[in-house]
Design a protein around this motif. Structure first.
Motif, PDB file in Angstrom:
ATOM      1  N   GLY A   1       2.186  -9.166  -0.643  1.00 12.33           N
ATOM      2  CA  GLY A   1       2.541  -7.890  -0.019  1.00 12.33           C
ATOM      3  C   GLY A   1       1.400  -6.909   0.006  1.00 12.33           C
ATOM      4  N   TRP A   2       1.735  -5.700   0.446  1.00 12.14           N
ATOM      5  CA  TRP A   2       0.771  -4.604   0.531  1.00 12.14           C
ATOM      6  C   TRP A   2       1.388  -3.326  -0.020  1.00 12.14           C
ATOM      7  CZ3 TRP A   2      -4.166  -5.402   2.325  1.00 12.14           C
ATOM      8  CH2 TRP A   2      -4.398  -6.591   3.021  1.00 12.14           C
ATOM      9  N   PHE A   3       0.573  -2.609  -0.789  1.00 12.35           N
ATOM     10  CA  PHE A   3       0.877  -1.248  -1.218  1.00 12.35           C
ATOM     11  C   PHE A   3      -0.242  -0.353  -0.707  1.00 12.35           C
ATOM     12  CE2 PHE A   3       4.367  -1.015  -4.394  1.00 12.35           C
ATOM     13  CZ  PHE A   3       4.731  -2.345  -4.392  1.00 12.35           C
ATOM     14  N   ARG A   4      -0.016   0.939  -0.756  1.00 13.11           N
ATOM     15  CA  ARG A   4      -1.070   1.889  -0.411  1.00 13.11           C
ATOM     16  C   ARG A   4      -0.991   3.099  -1.310  1.00 13.11           C
ATOM     17  NH1 ARG A   4       1.079   3.917   5.569  1.00 13.11           N
ATOM     18  NH2 ARG A   4       2.852   5.164   4.832  1.00 13.11           N
ATOM     19  N   GLN A   5      -2.123   3.775  -1.440  1.00 15.03           N
ATOM     20  CA  GLN A   5      -2.175   4.972  -2.266  1.00 15.03           C
ATOM     21  C   GLN A   5      -3.048   6.013  -1.583  1.00 15.03           C
ATOM     22  OE1 GLN A   5      -3.485   4.436  -6.342  1.00 15.03           O
ATOM     23  NE2 GLN A   5      -2.394   6.282  -6.972  1.00 15.03           N
ATOM     24  N   ALA A   6      -2.435   7.123  -1.244  1.00 13.21           N
ATOM     25  CA  ALA A   6      -3.153   8.248  -0.651  1.00 13.21           C
ATOM     26  C   ALA A   6      -3.656   9.153  -1.766  1.00 13.21           C
ATOM     27  CB  ALA A   6      -2.229   9.011   0.286  1.00 13.21           C
ATOM     28  N   PRO A   7      -4.679   9.945  -1.486  1.00 15.87           N
ATOM     29  CA  PRO A   7      -5.217  10.857  -2.515  1.00 15.87           C
ATOM     30  C   PRO A   7      -4.144  11.769  -3.087  1.00 15.87           C
ATOM     31  CG  PRO A   7      -6.684  10.750  -0.637  1.00 15.87           C
ATOM     32  CD  PRO A   7      -5.440  10.016  -0.234  1.00 15.87           C
ATOM     33  N   GLY A   8      -4.056  11.793  -4.413  1.00 17.89           N
ATOM     34  CA  GLY A   8      -3.107  12.670  -5.073  1.00 17.89           C
ATOM     35  C   GLY A   8      -1.675  12.186  -5.063  1.00 17.89           C
ATOM     36  N   LYS A   9      -1.441  10.970  -4.571  1.00 20.07           N
ATOM     37  CA  LYS A   9      -0.079  10.446  -4.491  1.00 20.07           C
ATOM     38  C   LYS A   9       0.039   9.142  -5.258  1.00 20.07           C
ATOM     39  CE  LYS A   9       1.163  12.526  -0.054  1.00 20.07           C
ATOM     40  NZ  LYS A   9       1.739  12.270   1.296  1.00 20.07           N
ATOM     41  N   GLU A  10       1.274   8.756  -5.557  1.00 21.39           N
ATOM     42  CA  GLU A  10       1.513   7.494  -6.237  1.00 21.39           C
ATOM     43  C   GLU A  10       1.401   6.323  -5.263  1.00 21.39           C
ATOM     44  OE1 GLU A  10       4.634   9.104  -9.674  1.00 21.39           O
ATOM     45  OE2 GLU A  10       5.229   7.553  -8.257  1.00 21.39           O
ATOM     46  N   ARG A  11       1.213   5.156  -5.827  1.00 17.49           N
ATOM     47  CA  ARG A  11       1.174   3.959  -4.993  1.00 17.49           C
ATOM     48  C   ARG A  11       2.514   3.763  -4.315  1.00 17.49           C
ATOM     49  NH1 ARG A  11      -2.613  -0.567  -8.066  1.00 17.49           N
ATOM     50  NH2 ARG A  11      -4.462   0.770  -8.147  1.00 17.49           N
ATOM     51  N   GLU A  12       2.454   3.372  -3.054  1.00 18.33           N
ATOM     52  CA  GLU A  12       3.642   3.295  -2.212  1.00 18.33           C
ATOM     53  C   GLU A  12       3.749   1.888  -1.629  1.00 18.33           C
ATOM     54  OE1 GLU A  12       5.228   5.541   1.863  1.00 18.33           O
ATOM     55  OE2 GLU A  12       3.093   5.414   1.429  1.00 18.33           O
ATOM     56  N   PHE A  13       4.936   1.325  -1.689  1.00 25.54           N
ATOM     57  CA  PHE A  13       5.192   0.020  -1.078  1.00 25.54           C
ATOM     58  C   PHE A  13       5.033   0.116   0.433  1.00 25.54           C
ATOM     59  CE2 PHE A  13       7.063  -4.080  -0.527  1.00 25.54           C
ATOM     60  CZ  PHE A  13       7.854  -3.990   0.606  1.00 25.54           C
ATOM     61  N   VAL A  14       4.407  -0.925   1.017  1.00 26.54           N
ATOM     62  CA  VAL A  14       4.247  -0.972   2.468  1.00 26.54           C
ATOM     63  C   VAL A  14       5.052  -2.129   3.064  1.00 26.54           C
ATOM     64  CG1 VAL A  14       2.620  -1.267   4.364  1.00 26.54           C
ATOM     65  CG2 VAL A  14       1.962   0.079   2.344  1.00 26.54           C
ATOM     66  N   ALA A  15       4.769  -3.337   2.584  1.00 26.48           N
ATOM     67  CA  ALA A  15       5.455  -4.513   3.137  1.00 26.48           C
ATOM     68  C   ALA A  15       5.287  -5.686   2.188  1.00 26.48           C
ATOM     69  CB  ALA A  15       4.899  -4.866   4.507  1.00 26.48           C
ATOM     70  N   ALA A  16       6.192  -6.661   2.301  1.00 30.10           N
ATOM     71  CA  ALA A  16       6.094  -7.880   1.507  1.00 30.10           C
ATOM     72  C   ALA A  16       6.708  -9.035   2.276  1.00 30.10           C
ATOM     73  CB  ALA A  16       6.775  -7.713   0.152  1.00 30.10           C
ATOM     74  N   ILE A  17       6.224 -10.238   1.963  1.00 34.46           N
ATOM     75  CA  ILE A  17       6.662 -11.429   2.669  1.00 34.46           C
ATOM     76  C   ILE A  17       6.808 -12.579   1.684  1.00 34.46           C
ATOM     77  CG2 ILE A  17       4.264 -12.010   3.223  1.00 34.46           C
ATOM     78  CD1 ILE A  17       5.282 -13.233   5.863  1.00 34.46           C
ATOM     79  N   SER A  18       7.865 -13.351   1.822  1.00 34.41           N
ATOM     80  CA  SER A  18       8.090 -14.473   0.931  1.00 34.41           C
ATOM     81  C   SER A  18       7.187 -15.648   1.300  1.00 34.41           C
ATOM     82  CB  SER A  18       9.553 -14.909   0.997  1.00 34.41           C
ATOM     83  OG  SER A  18       9.819 -15.502   2.257  1.00 34.41           O
ATOM     84  N   TRP A  19       7.182 -16.674   0.452  1.00 31.52           N
ATOM     85  CA  TRP A  19       6.358 -17.853   0.682  1.00 31.52           C
ATOM     86  C   TRP A  19       6.654 -18.493   2.031  1.00 31.52           C
ATOM     87  CZ3 TRP A  19       2.299 -20.467  -1.127  1.00 31.52           C
ATOM     88  CH2 TRP A  19       2.170 -21.804  -0.742  1.00 31.52           C
ATOM     89  N   SER A  20       7.913 -18.575   2.362  1.00 29.68           N
ATOM     90  CA  SER A  20       8.311 -19.248   3.599  1.00 29.68           C
ATOM     91  C   SER A  20       8.173 -18.373   4.841  1.00 29.68           C
ATOM     92  CB  SER A  20       9.765 -19.701   3.489  1.00 29.68           C
ATOM     93  OG  SER A  20      10.620 -18.575   3.407  1.00 29.68           O
ATOM     94  N   GLY A  21       7.914 -17.093   4.630  1.00 27.47           N
ATOM     95  CA  GLY A  21       7.819 -16.174   5.759  1.00 27.47           C
ATOM     96  C   GLY A  21       9.098 -15.399   6.028  1.00 27.47           C
ATOM     97  N   SER A  22      10.132 -15.722   5.307  1.00 26.51           N
ATOM     98  CA  SER A  22      11.394 -14.997   5.413  1.00 26.51           C
ATOM     99  C   SER A  22      12.094 -15.046   4.070  1.00 26.51           C
ATOM    100  CB  SER A  22      12.291 -15.637   6.474  1.00 26.51           C
ATOM    101  OG  SER A  22      13.531 -14.959   6.551  1.00 26.51           O
ATOM    102  N   PRO A  23      12.500 -13.914   3.543  1.00 26.76           N
ATOM    103  CA  PRO A  23      12.552 -12.618   4.210  1.00 26.76           C
ATOM    104  C   PRO A  23      11.230 -11.859   4.203  1.00 26.76           C
ATOM    105  CG  PRO A  23      13.420 -12.425   2.008  1.00 26.76           C
ATOM    106  CD  PRO A  23      13.121 -13.877   2.210  1.00 26.76           C
ATOM    107  N   ILE A  24      11.225 -10.809   5.010  1.00 28.89           N
ATOM    108  CA  ILE A  24      10.146  -9.840   5.081  1.00 28.89           C
ATOM    109  C   ILE A  24      10.781  -8.463   4.941  1.00 28.89           C
ATOM    110  CG2 ILE A  24       8.463  -8.731   6.583  1.00 28.89           C
ATOM    111  CD1 ILE A  24       7.983 -11.442   7.897  1.00 28.89           C
ATOM    112  N   VAL A  25      10.137  -7.610   4.172  1.00 32.10           N
ATOM    113  CA  VAL A  25      10.642  -6.244   4.016  1.00 32.10           C
ATOM    114  C   VAL A  25       9.530  -5.254   4.303  1.00 32.10           C
ATOM    115  CG1 VAL A  25      12.481  -6.844   2.411  1.00 32.10           C
ATOM    116  CG2 VAL A  25      10.228  -6.302   1.536  1.00 32.10           C
TER     117      VAL A  25
END
Length: 127
Positions: free
Chosen positions: A35-59
């Motif tokens: 998956g991917w997270f992101r962190q903007a200056p002065g903010k906490e890390r934020e979830f962006v997206a994630a994908i399972s081994w098989s490609g489904s599910p995706i969130v």
């Protein structure tokens, strides 16, 4: 051990597109959620997206749904994040993550669920 290395970040204009890549190396695990997270200056890390081994599910986080697409290539050990219609609020350091434990105690959305993190790549979206 597992290593994650991100690439593809940069400076773009609002409305532009960018594709992030994450290369995995090291020990092989089965059923790894990436998956991917992101962190903007002065903010906490934020979830962006994630994908399972098989490609489904995706969130996706609601903030990126419809604009970002996560995908993976298990043969190449790669995960990608296609980002379209970028906005200034997307400016952040983007981290590639992996859950190798094979389970989630709570949710894919929580940073503590991921046991491997990359160093991050900067994405800056200008007006």
């Amino acid at each position: 051990q597992l290593q994650l290395v991100e690439s593809g970040g940069g400076l773009v204009q609002a409305g532009d597109s960018l594709r992030l890549s994450c290369a995995r190396s090291g020990r092989t695990f089965s059923n790894v959620v990436r998956g991917w997270f992101r962190q903007a200056p002065g903010k906490e890390r934020e979830f962006v997206a994630a994908i399972s081994w098989s490609g489904s599910p995706i969130v996706y986080a609601d903030s990126v749904k419809g604009r970002f697409t996560i995908s993976r290539d298990n043969v190449k050990n790669m995960v990608y994040l296609e980002m379209n219609n970028l906005k200034p609020e997307d400016t952040a350091v983007y981290f590639c993550v992996a859950n190798t434990r094979g389970y989630f105690s709570a949710s894919w959305y929580f940073a503590r669920e991921y046991d491997y993190w990359g160093q991050g790549t900067q994405v800056t979206v200008a007006l």
